[in-house]
Write a protein that holds these residues in place. Sequence first.
Motif, PDB file in Angstrom:
ATOM      1  N   TYR A 662       0.651  -1.304   0.048  1.00  0.00           N
ATOM      2  CA  TYR A 662       0.014   0.184  -0.079  1.00  0.00           C
ATOM      3  C   TYR A 662       0.984   1.403   0.100  1.00  0.00           C
ATOM      4  CZ  TYR A 662      -4.409  -2.708   0.707  1.00  0.00           C
ATOM      5  OH  TYR A 662      -5.518  -3.388   0.663  1.00  0.00           O
ATOM      6  N   MET A 663       1.934   1.242   0.685  1.00  0.00           N
ATOM      7  CA  MET A 663       2.840   2.468   0.690  1.00  0.00           C
ATOM      8  C   MET A 663       3.568   2.586  -0.562  1.00  0.00           C
ATOM      9  SD  MET A 663       4.686   2.827   4.425  1.00  0.00           S
ATOM     10  CE  MET A 663       5.215   1.048   4.572  1.00  0.00           C
ATOM     11  N   TYR A 664       3.643   1.235  -1.311  1.00  0.00           N
ATOM     12  CA  TYR A 664       4.612   1.365  -2.479  1.00  0.00           C
ATOM     13  C   TYR A 664       3.628   2.056  -3.525  1.00  0.00           C
ATOM     14  CZ  TYR A 664       7.002  -0.548  -6.581  1.00  0.00           C
ATOM     15  OH  TYR A 664       7.682  -0.590  -7.871  1.00  0.00           O
ATOM     16  N   TYR A 665       2.203   1.632  -3.315  1.00  0.00           N
ATOM     17  CA  TYR A 665       1.225   1.989  -4.448  1.00  0.00           C
ATOM     18  C   TYR A 665       1.196   3.628  -4.414  1.00  0.00           C
ATOM     19  CZ  TYR A 665      -0.755  -2.700  -4.161  1.00  0.00           C
ATOM     20  OH  TYR A 665      -1.110  -4.009  -4.416  1.00  0.00           O
ATOM     21  N   TYR A 666       1.511   4.372  -3.273  1.00  0.00           N
ATOM     22  CA  TYR A 666       1.444   5.819  -3.137  1.00  0.00           C
ATOM     23  C   TYR A 666       2.741   6.308  -3.741  1.00  0.00           C
ATOM     24  CZ  TYR A 666      -2.156   6.236   0.417  1.00  0.00           C
ATOM     25  OH  TYR A 666      -3.320   6.357   1.520  1.00  0.00           O
ATOM     26  N   MET A 667       3.869   5.415  -3.674  1.00  0.00           N
ATOM     27  CA  MET A 667       5.167   5.834  -4.466  1.00  0.00           C
ATOM     28  C   MET A 667       5.019   5.785  -5.672  1.00  0.00           C
ATOM     29  SD  MET A 667       7.766   3.964  -2.151  1.00  0.00           S
ATOM     30  CE  MET A 667       7.909   4.350  -0.260  1.00  0.00           C
ATOM     31  N   LEU A 668       4.238   4.775  -6.226  1.00  0.00           N
ATOM     32  CA  LEU A 668       3.914   4.856  -7.717  1.00  0.00           C
ATOM     33  C   LEU A 668       2.968   5.743  -8.155  1.00  0.00           C
ATOM     34  CD1 LEU A 668       3.295   0.908  -7.926  1.00  0.00           C
ATOM     35  CD2 LEU A 668       5.080   1.964  -8.851  1.00  0.00           C
ATOM     36  N   GLY A 669       2.123   6.362  -7.279  1.00  0.00           N
ATOM     37  CA  GLY A 669       1.207   7.140  -7.766  1.00  0.00           C
ATOM     38  C   GLY A 669       1.971   8.586  -8.013  1.00  0.00           C
ATOM     39  N   CYS A 670       2.881   8.816  -7.073  1.00  0.00           N
ATOM     40  CA  CYS A 670       3.701   9.984  -6.920  1.00  0.00           C
ATOM     41  C   CYS A 670       4.563  10.121  -8.386  1.00  0.00           C
ATOM     42  CB  CYS A 670       4.757  10.229  -5.959  1.00  0.00           C
ATOM     43  SG  CYS A 670       3.693  10.511  -4.231  1.00  0.00           S
ATOM     44  N   ALA A 671       5.325   8.931  -8.649  1.00  0.00           N
ATOM     45  CA  ALA A 671       5.803   8.740  -9.676  1.00  0.00           C
ATOM     46  C   ALA A 671       5.346   8.798 -11.183  1.00  0.00           C
ATOM     47  CB  ALA A 671       6.953   7.281  -9.758  1.00  0.00           C
ATOM     48  N   LYS A 672       4.241   8.441 -11.164  1.00  0.00           N
ATOM     49  CA  LYS A 672       3.447   8.427 -12.420  1.00  0.00           C
ATOM     50  C   LYS A 672       3.133   9.952 -12.466  1.00  0.00           C
ATOM     51  CE  LYS A 672      -0.323   6.453 -15.221  1.00  0.00           C
ATOM     52  NZ  LYS A 672      -1.511   5.460 -15.232  1.00  0.00           N
ATOM     53  N   ARG A 673       2.766  10.643 -11.622  1.00  0.00           N
ATOM     54  CA  ARG A 673       2.557  12.279 -11.679  1.00  0.00           C
ATOM     55  C   ARG A 673       3.965  12.781 -11.852  1.00  0.00           C
ATOM     56  NH1 ARG A 673      -0.654  14.997 -13.679  1.00  0.00           N
ATOM     57  NH2 ARG A 673      -1.879  13.087 -13.530  1.00  0.00           N
ATOM     58  N   GLU A 674       5.138  12.118 -11.790  1.00  0.00           N
ATOM     59  CA  GLU A 674       6.507  12.825 -11.809  1.00  0.00           C
ATOM     60  C   GLU A 674       6.807  13.649 -10.743  1.00  0.00           C
ATOM     61  OE1 GLU A 674       6.923  14.406 -15.751  1.00  0.00           O
ATOM     62  OE2 GLU A 674       6.845  12.771 -16.682  1.00  0.00           O
ATOM     63  N   GLN A 675       6.390  13.379  -9.383  1.00  0.00           N
ATOM     64  CA  GLN A 675       6.416  14.003  -8.479  1.00  0.00           C
ATOM     65  C   GLN A 675       7.485  13.449  -7.419  1.00  0.00           C
ATOM     66  OE1 GLN A 675       2.185  14.014  -7.152  1.00  0.00           O
ATOM     67  NE2 GLN A 675       2.020  16.276  -7.666  1.00  0.00           N
ATOM     68  N   TYR A 676       8.448  13.065  -7.878  1.00  0.00           N
ATOM     69  CA  TYR A 676       9.645  12.197  -7.630  1.00  0.00           C
ATOM     70  C   TYR A 676       9.966  12.732  -6.141  1.00  0.00           C
ATOM     71  CZ  TYR A 676       9.536  10.697 -12.385  1.00  0.00           C
ATOM     72  OH  TYR A 676       9.360  10.342 -13.421  1.00  0.00           O
ATOM     73  N   ASP A 677      10.160  13.946  -6.019  1.00  0.00           N
ATOM     74  CA  ASP A 677      10.315  14.271  -4.472  1.00  0.00           C
ATOM     75  C   ASP A 677       9.507  14.086  -3.402  1.00  0.00           C
ATOM     76  OD1 ASP A 677       8.857  16.558  -5.824  1.00  0.00           O
ATOM     77  OD2 ASP A 677       9.364  17.791  -4.014  1.00  0.00           O
ATOM     78  N   LEU A 678       8.493  13.691  -3.909  1.00  0.00           N
ATOM     79  CA  LEU A 678       7.359  13.218  -2.851  1.00  0.00           C
ATOM     80  C   LEU A 678       7.380  11.778  -2.266  1.00  0.00           C
ATOM     81  CD1 LEU A 678       4.111  15.508  -3.892  1.00  0.00           C
ATOM     82  CD2 LEU A 678       6.035  16.085  -2.367  1.00  0.00           C
ATOM     83  N   ILE A 679       8.009  10.999  -3.026  1.00  0.00           N
ATOM     84  CA  ILE A 679       8.045   9.801  -2.813  1.00  0.00           C
ATOM     85  C   ILE A 679       8.152   9.309  -1.398  1.00  0.00           C
ATOM     86  CG2 ILE A 679       9.138   7.321  -3.543  1.00  0.00           C
ATOM     87  CD1 ILE A 679       9.060   8.431  -6.330  1.00  0.00           C
TER      88      ILE A 679
END
Length: 750
Positions: A662-679
């Motif tokens: 579930y935490m990884y899904y949040y990371m994937l969402g940020c990555a897909k939105r190109e918000q890498y600093d929020l991962i």
Amino acid sequence: MSLSFPSISIVVPALNEAENVANLIERIETTLFQKARYEIIIVDDHSTDGTAAAVNTAAENSRSTIILHTKNGRPGKADALLEGFKLARHDLICMIDADLQYPPEAIPAMISKILVKGADIVVADRTHHKTSRIRRIASSSSRKLLASRLHGLDVDVQSGMKVFRRDILRRVKVNPGPWTFDLEFLVKARDAGYTIDSVYIPFSSRVSGKSKLSLFRSAPQIAAASLKLKFAESQVIPSNPDSDNHSATGFHYKGNHYVTHSSLHHSESALQQLTRRQTILIIALAALLIVLIALRAHTVLTIIIALLTTLYFTDLLYSLWLITKSFSSQLEITVTPDDLRLANKRGWPSYTVFCPLYKEWEVLPQFVTAMSRLDYPKNKLQVMLLLEEDDEETITHAREMGLPSYFDIVVVPHSKPKTKPKACNYGLKLATGEYSVIYDAEDVPEPDQLKKAVIAFARSSKKVVCIQAKLNFYNPRQNLLTRAFTAEYSLWFDLVLTGLQAVKAPIPLGGTSNHFKTAVLRDLKGWDAFNVTEDCDLGLRIAKQGYSTAIVDSVTLEEANSASVNWFFQRTRWIKGYIQSYWVHMRTLKDFKLTWSEPHAITFQLVVGGKITSMFINPIMWVVTISYFALRSTVGPTIESFYPAPILYMGVTCIIFGNFLYMYYYMLGCAKREQYDLIKYAYLVPLYWLAMSAAAWVALFKLFYQPHEWFKTQHGLHLASNKTMDQVHSAIGGSMVDQSLIGGHGGNVG
């Protein structure tokens, strides 16, 4: 007295009242002669003492119209009254017992309460002169316990003398027992919006003869009827077309007058939290559970834990499946610049933008700028500012802004419920666009979003009636809360919703940037005015009606809630609305398709019901897990006894792999939105979940005590920080407010 008194029908139920009826008629005539036009209707309940003959004799010498009617229905005073009311011809009705306990001389004072104070029903309140102590105690107990405590009526409900408007009988339907007309009539009339007043009178327990009402026989009937009335399903009563505004969509419920501006039936709305059937089922299941726990506590708790663990495990697998599906292909509809250029040559349809605002004029300039930047022909655009009538400050600011000509200021008439969907329903009646969309006041949509939505509709099947744009935030880095909030939105809109679209599942809509075919939206009867997450509910209704929703690759930027208390109560409202939606749609679960190819009913349980359940039980499961590892020597064996081997393996999988995924899904969402600093902030998500669980318990409390309260989220918090404003300017590509776009054009006022 004045001759301007309205005409009145006096209805007198009579059973063996030969000694009193002539005297009563004479006193009525003495009181009302030359003061009001009246008629006296005597309803004889098959008397055996010559009551009918006494009435006929009195009628021969009467100066008024006297009607003698022999009752046809069941024995008892209630049916005698109902039959007499049907014969009444005048605007007012007075019911009075024939035994001379109640003074007809009080009728003019009771009529005055209606004429002067605007009351709809006036009750003769007995001062209990010349009555027995037993009857005083019985009457006082009835009034305090059965009327005041149970039903909130502070009048003498069992009084046998009342004056009321005849039109009440057209809207209030009663089905009383022999001696239980009074309370049911007053409660239902109050619930229908009628006002009740009283006049004190002298009262004698009996002038002559024996009372027709047996205290020991009637008291249990009255008490039972009061309890039954308390727990009966409340009636929804249409508005009075002669006096209520917006009567076409208005109604009364539990004493409140509601105007929804929608024809959505109340059984499909969140007006009632639980139906009578649902309430009985929940009580029965709770009672059964208590009995089973009392008999076999360990076995029952083991089964409950097994069911919850299975739910967690199923949700884990389902979420993994959705995320995988969202990456498997390009599911959202993508519109390229070439597509836009080709479409520009063909022209564009008319479009209505709904913007409901309430006490948030500070962000209005930002919204006007965002709408002015829309790359859409302004002569095809109708931007509707939906402002509540009591929000005078926002109305004043809007009118002083000099809005562009394609803006309409629409003042929504004050009424309950005070909700966003109610305002949108009002706007829907005035919408002129072939397509329509909702934007919140703080929204900044991509300039070409409307054009992309039109192209998306053209590319989709006719069953697609809603295009959902993606939502994200223009202030994601304001603080830790906005970072977690942004990660959540990125996961939901960029992965979960596209996954739901891939499996053709119902899509709970976001609260903004929903684009509709306006005609179909009207066919769907708009929004549920009582649901505080009307977007989720509408998305489910779209699926139930055989339609579908598609996702377009266009983004609307909103303000991420940066204040913890503001966020908490906003989340409380969202969760409360999801619970409302779940209960409403569980009433007609069969309307969801349930096949192996389109398991909508299962999806509904997992996406709506499962998510709600997990918020409530997450803290409990975490406490159990922490206790097991921290206090294994003392509580470990006990906890293990509740987990059979298969359930233990599923539980361990959820703990070890589930939380990480579930935490990884949040990371994937940020990555897909190109918000890498929020991962990296995804590691704080467990604390975010804990806050959501706390909000869920508050939401459950509010659901029963403030079910339709709309907590208004405070917007514009980002405006106070220069650093945040710089981030916002960067996110939306320019100044938040372009003054050259909002002045001197003259907006329309509706």
